[in-house]
Design an enzyme around this catalytic site. Structure first.
Site, mmCIF file in Angstrom:
data_model
loop_
_atom_site.group_PDB
_atom_site.id
_atom_site.type_symbol
_atom_site.label_atom_id
_atom_site.label_comp_id
_atom_site.label_asym_id
_atom_site.label_seq_id
_atom_site.Cartn_x
_atom_site.Cartn_y
_atom_site.Cartn_z
ATOM 1 C CE LYS A 83 -4.417 1.053 2.274
ATOM 2 N NZ LYS A 83 -5.166 0.855 3.516
HETATM 3 O O1 G3P Z 1 -8.239 1.599 4.895
HETATM 4 C C1 G3P Z 1 -8.377 2.946 4.984
HETATM 5 C C2 G3P Z 1 -9.776 3.479 5.180
HETATM 6 O O2 G3P Z 1 -10.724 2.516 4.967
HETATM 7 C C3 G3P Z 1 -9.918 4.298 6.421
HETATM 8 O O3 G3P Z 1 -11.243 4.508 6.799
HETATM 9 O O4 G3P Z 1 -12.931 5.308 8.417
HETATM 10 O O5 G3P Z 1 -10.491 5.769 8.841
HETATM 11 O O6 G3P Z 1 -11.713 6.970 7.046
HETATM 12 P P1 G3P Z 1 -11.623 5.697 7.830
#
Ligand code: G3P
Length: 217
Positions: A83
């Site tokens: 990633k």
């Molecule tokens: O994997 C990264 C992403 O899904 C993060 O989600 O909820 O932290 O914005 P969030």
């Protein structure tokens, strides 16, 4: 549509994986912190459990550092997707690492032009962050639609991995648009099964069944 689980919680992944619901896993530095585990150790454990791609994120910000960390992470297992952030250095590292045969997930995508660049750099996955756009009162789903249209216009094979999924409507809307993958926390994936009318109907059936005095044996 493929379901990736957005967590480094091994027990939560196992519960969904045993049901055949897990096509892959995504992690990031915040999720590694939350797990309290060593990145290499927990990533290896996840890779051994799940057949599909497991995203592990580089933390270097420069090209050389990303290449070095990416190659180190890729040695953990064959199903690692490296990633990388959507920066110029990240795109350059994406080109190099996919050229070496590694899967690459380009993350922190917030615009269709960024997604176009990632596809041209050979990304295996592009991760547009829906929820974080919604947090700013923008429509994250518009971004998914724009990327779908652009990728289809030109036949790009980069898979759209809808990320920062916060609720069941995000999952449904991303599926309707044709995102290739969603990655969501275990709780969101489990909540897809919930409906108030299912609960109400079940309560009524159970009440009537009790009145029959019967058992199924
Ligand atoms: O994997 C990264 C992403 O899904 C993060 O989600 O909820 O932290 O914005 P969030």
């Amino acid at each position: 549509m493929k379901f990736f689980v957005d967590t480094a919680d091994v027990d939560a992944i196992r519960e969904l994986n045993d049901l055949g619901m897990v096509d892959g896993v995504t992690t990031n530095p915040s999720l590694i912190l939350k797990s309290g585990r060593d990145i290499k150790e927990v990533t290896k454990e996840i890779c051994d459990m799940v057949e599909g791609p497991v995203s592990a994120e580089c933390v270097a910000l420069d090209y050389d550092g990303m290449i070095s960390e990416g190659r180190t992470l890729a040695k953990i297992a064959d199903n690692i997707a490296i990633k990388l952030p959507l920066t110029w250095a990240g795109l350059k590292a994406c080109k190099t690492l996919t050229g070496e045969g590694h899967m690459v997930n380009v993350t922190l995508c917030f615009s269709a032009n960024q997604a176009l660049l990632a596809a041209k750099a050979g990304a295996t996955f592009i991760s547009p962050f829906l929820g974080r756009l919604d947090d700013l009162s923008l429509d994250g789903m518009d971004l998914i639609q724009d990327i779908r249209t652009i990728y289809d216009n030109y036949g790009f094979e980069t898979q759209i991995l809808a990320a920062s999924i916060r609720n069941v409507n995000h999952v449904k809307d991303a599926a309707l648009i044709g995102a290739d993958v969603i990655t969501a926390p275990p709780a969101v994936i489990k909540s897809l099964a919930n409906h108030v009318l299912t609960d109400k109907g079940l309560d009524a059936f159970m009440a009537d069944w009790k009145k029959t005095g019967q058992t199924i044996a």
